[in-house]
Design a protein around this motif. Sequence first.
Motif, PDB file in Angstrom:
ATOM      1  N   LYS A 156       1.250  -1.356  -0.059  1.00 55.50           N
ATOM      2  CA  LYS A 156       0.146   0.346   0.322  1.00 55.50           C
ATOM      3  C   LYS A 156       1.040   1.373  -0.035  1.00 55.50           C
ATOM      4  CE  LYS A 156      -4.457  -2.055   2.061  1.00 55.50           C
ATOM      5  NZ  LYS A 156      -5.297  -1.531   3.615  1.00 55.50           N
ATOM      6  N   VAL A 157       0.602   2.171  -0.240  1.00 55.90           N
ATOM      7  CA  VAL A 157       1.249   3.524  -0.793  1.00 55.90           C
ATOM      8  C   VAL A 157      -0.165   4.325  -0.281  1.00 55.90           C
ATOM      9  CG1 VAL A 157       1.569   5.992  -1.980  1.00 55.90           C
ATOM     10  CG2 VAL A 157       2.588   2.932  -2.105  1.00 55.90           C
ATOM     11  N   ASP A 158      -0.110   5.314   1.087  1.00 55.02           N
ATOM     12  CA  ASP A 158      -0.690   6.294   0.913  1.00 55.02           C
ATOM     13  C   ASP A 158      -2.516   5.651   1.639  1.00 55.02           C
ATOM     14  OD1 ASP A 158       1.021   8.497   1.116  1.00 55.02           O
ATOM     15  OD2 ASP A 158       0.602   8.540  -0.767  1.00 55.02           O
ATOM     16  N   GLY A 159      -2.400   4.023   2.094  1.00 53.20           N
ATOM     17  CA  GLY A 159      -3.497   3.368   2.691  1.00 53.20           C
ATOM     18  C   GLY A 159      -3.969   3.037   1.090  1.00 53.20           C
ATOM     19  N   GLN A 160      -3.637   2.971  -0.301  1.00 49.17           N
ATOM     20  CA  GLN A 160      -4.173   2.453  -1.058  1.00 49.17           C
ATOM     21  C   GLN A 160      -3.290   1.375  -1.533  1.00 49.17           C
ATOM     22  OE1 GLN A 160      -7.667   3.292  -1.926  1.00 49.17           O
ATOM     23  NE2 GLN A 160      -7.221   4.223  -0.294  1.00 49.17           N
ATOM     24  N   PRO A 161      -3.756   0.122  -1.863  1.00 46.73           N
ATOM     25  CA  PRO A 161      -2.970  -1.193  -2.290  1.00 46.73           C
ATOM     26  C   PRO A 161      -2.681  -1.061  -4.001  1.00 46.73           C
ATOM     27  CG  PRO A 161      -5.324  -1.754  -1.689  1.00 46.73           C
ATOM     28  CD  PRO A 161      -5.467  -0.525  -1.525  1.00 46.73           C
ATOM     29  N   VAL A 162      -1.385  -0.799  -4.176  1.00 50.31           N
ATOM     30  CA  VAL A 162      -0.665  -0.354  -5.651  1.00 50.31           C
ATOM     31  C   VAL A 162       0.208  -1.848  -6.183  1.00 50.31           C
ATOM     32  CG1 VAL A 162      -0.832   2.122  -4.755  1.00 50.31           C
ATOM     33  CG2 VAL A 162       1.164   1.234  -4.902  1.00 50.31           C
ATOM     34  N   ALA A 163       0.363  -3.036  -5.160  1.00 50.53           N
ATOM     35  CA  ALA A 163       0.738  -3.970  -6.026  1.00 50.53           C
ATOM     36  C   ALA A 163       0.835  -5.218  -5.345  1.00 50.53           C
ATOM     37  CB  ALA A 163       2.479  -3.821  -5.834  1.00 50.53           C
ATOM     38  N   THR A 164       1.366  -5.501  -6.087  1.00 54.82           N
ATOM     39  CA  THR A 164       0.511  -7.257  -5.889  1.00 54.82           C
ATOM     40  C   THR A 164       1.762  -8.361  -4.968  1.00 54.82           C
ATOM     41  OG1 THR A 164       0.004  -8.392  -7.989  1.00 54.82           O
ATOM     42  CG2 THR A 164      -0.643  -6.859  -6.657  1.00 54.82           C
ATOM     43  N   GLY A 165       1.419  -9.068  -5.028  1.00 58.87           N
ATOM     44  CA  GLY A 165       2.700 -10.870  -4.989  1.00 58.87           C
ATOM     45  C   GLY A 165       1.693 -11.924  -4.611  1.00 58.87           C
ATOM     46  N   ALA A 166       2.535 -12.823  -4.681  1.00 56.33           N
ATOM     47  CA  ALA A 166       1.412 -14.265  -4.171  1.00 56.33           C
ATOM     48  C   ALA A 166       2.705 -15.488  -3.916  1.00 56.33           C
ATOM     49  CB  ALA A 166       0.386 -14.920  -5.451  1.00 56.33           C
ATOM     50  N   TYR A 167       2.454 -16.056  -3.512  1.00 57.14           N
ATOM     51  CA  TYR A 167       3.002 -17.205  -3.723  1.00 57.14           C
ATOM     52  C   TYR A 167       1.742 -18.708  -2.387  1.00 57.14           C
ATOM     53  CZ  TYR A 167       3.245 -17.681   1.870  1.00 57.14           C
ATOM     54  OH  TYR A 167       3.088 -17.662   3.391  1.00 57.14           O
ATOM     55  N   SER A 168       2.292 -20.186  -2.418  1.00 55.75           N
ATOM     56  CA  SER A 168       1.730 -21.035  -1.983  1.00 55.75           C
ATOM     57  C   SER A 168       3.530 -21.762  -1.978  1.00 55.75           C
ATOM     58  CB  SER A 168       1.232 -21.282  -3.134  1.00 55.75           C
ATOM     59  OG  SER A 168       1.938 -22.068  -4.506  1.00 55.75           O
ATOM     60  N   VAL A 169       2.324 -22.212  -0.485  1.00 57.84           N
ATOM     61  CA  VAL A 169       3.688 -24.023   0.031  1.00 57.84           C
ATOM     62  C   VAL A 169       3.323 -25.396  -0.489  1.00 57.84           C
ATOM     63  CG1 VAL A 169       4.601 -24.776   2.304  1.00 57.84           C
ATOM     64  CG2 VAL A 169       3.674 -22.326   1.772  1.00 57.84           C
ATOM     65  N   VAL A 170       4.120 -26.168  -0.393  1.00 66.26           N
ATOM     66  CA  VAL A 170       4.379 -27.582  -1.252  1.00 66.26           C
ATOM     67  C   VAL A 170       5.116 -27.935  -0.825  1.00 66.26           C
ATOM     68  CG1 VAL A 170       3.399 -29.429  -2.794  1.00 66.26           C
ATOM     69  CG2 VAL A 170       2.623 -27.149  -3.011  1.00 66.26           C
ATOM     70  N   SER A 171       5.335 -29.047  -0.087  1.00 66.84           N
ATOM     71  CA  SER A 171       6.540 -29.702   0.314  1.00 66.84           C
ATOM     72  C   SER A 171       7.401 -29.085   0.871  1.00 66.84           C
ATOM     73  CB  SER A 171       7.050 -31.044  -0.310  1.00 66.84           C
ATOM     74  OG  SER A 171       5.475 -31.648  -0.976  1.00 66.84           O
ATOM     75  N   GLY A 172       6.842 -27.392   1.593  1.00 68.14           N
ATOM     76  CA  GLY A 172       8.439 -27.066   2.458  1.00 68.14           C
ATOM     77  C   GLY A 172       8.667 -26.065   1.205  1.00 68.14           C
ATOM     78  N   VAL A 173       8.607 -26.038  -0.146  1.00 71.50           N
ATOM     79  CA  VAL A 173       8.543 -25.179  -0.994  1.00 71.50           C
ATOM     80  C   VAL A 173       8.092 -23.772  -1.325  1.00 71.50           C
ATOM     81  CG1 VAL A 173       9.351 -24.941  -3.835  1.00 71.50           C
ATOM     82  CG2 VAL A 173      10.093 -26.784  -2.347  1.00 71.50           C
ATOM     83  N   ALA A 174       8.362 -22.722  -0.841  1.00 69.74           N
ATOM     84  CA  ALA A 174       7.287 -21.261  -1.430  1.00 69.74           C
ATOM     85  C   ALA A 174       7.766 -20.907  -2.684  1.00 69.74           C
ATOM     86  CB  ALA A 174       7.543 -20.551  -0.687  1.00 69.74           C
ATOM     87  N   ALA A 175       5.826 -20.965  -3.371  1.00 73.40           N
ATOM     88  CA  ALA A 175       6.427 -20.542  -5.024  1.00 73.40           C
ATOM     89  C   ALA A 175       6.245 -19.180  -4.926  1.00 73.40           C
ATOM     90  CB  ALA A 175       5.653 -21.217  -5.874  1.00 73.40           C
ATOM     91  N   LEU A 176       7.007 -18.210  -5.277  1.00 71.90           N
ATOM     92  CA  LEU A 176       6.873 -17.101  -4.978  1.00 71.90           C
ATOM     93  C   LEU A 176       6.138 -16.229  -6.723  1.00 71.90           C
ATOM     94  CD1 LEU A 176       7.735 -17.097  -2.623  1.00 71.90           C
ATOM     95  CD2 LEU A 176       9.070 -14.481  -2.707  1.00 71.90           C
ATOM     96  N   HIS A 177       4.691 -16.018  -7.403  1.00 73.19           N
ATOM     97  CA  HIS A 177       4.040 -15.212  -8.054  1.00 73.19           C
ATOM     98  C   HIS A 177       3.452 -14.123  -8.635  1.00 73.19           C
ATOM     99  CE1 HIS A 177       2.553 -19.008  -6.611  1.00 73.19           C
ATOM    100  NE2 HIS A 177       0.918 -18.210  -7.009  1.00 73.19           N
TER     101      HIS A 177
END
Length: 242
Positions: A156-177
């Motif tokens: 967030k910038v000035d309280g507004q969301p402006v950028a995204t990121g996500a991840y999921s975890v499988v078998s101890g591996v976090a895949a970021l996207h």
Amino acid sequence: MPAHLLPRIAQAEAAAHAAQSPGGWERFGPLVAVWTEDAAPLDTAWHDGTCVPTETEWDAFEAFCARHGQTPTVHALSHAAPELLSALNARGFQLTYVLHVYAHDLKDLPLTPPNMHQTDNALDWAGLAAQGFGPSTAEIMRAVALAPGKRLWWAKVDGQPVATGAYSVVSGVAALHGTATRPEFRGRGLQTALLAARLNAAQQERADLATVMVTPGTGSERNVMRAGFRLAGMRLTWTAAH
């Protein structure tokens, strides 16, 4: 990076591909193939890094694609490519895309910067991500956001969301996207901050490895290198020519 990481990453990616499919999936030996209702770029098969499909498995995979109106497409990591090439060439597949695969252990991490937030608002997250990636990605981002097991973050910038990121975890591996920033907010370090936030969050989920895949030579690649990721290999994508 240790050579054993790529087989582990391939197994985790194939498992996540099945678990998070918004339509359905089937396994054909080492190939995990999915189909979707309206997010065609996700309609691919992940190779789990173990062995070469048999002729029967190739035939069944191509029949699966035909049933769902897909062009047969296969992702594989670079450690598996040498053994796969002969079969892919014989089947008329052509190399169509290459991403660099980076990895980061989850030790001695930077602190999570302020204004990084996890959100459960999948539709708003998807809409914001599409603003960064482009309007043609709206359905894909919606499918990503609604897939089971996704952890959605935004900056967030000035309280507004402006950028995204996500991840999921499988078998101890976090895949970021899901890395995207509204054009007018680029160059402010938001993606570096989101990387740090997700690494810390994945560590709290007991993951011990994080991965991210980026287009070579881009700003995204420079961001992940600055964040301490190290090159582990490549993700190669082959598409049937017929």
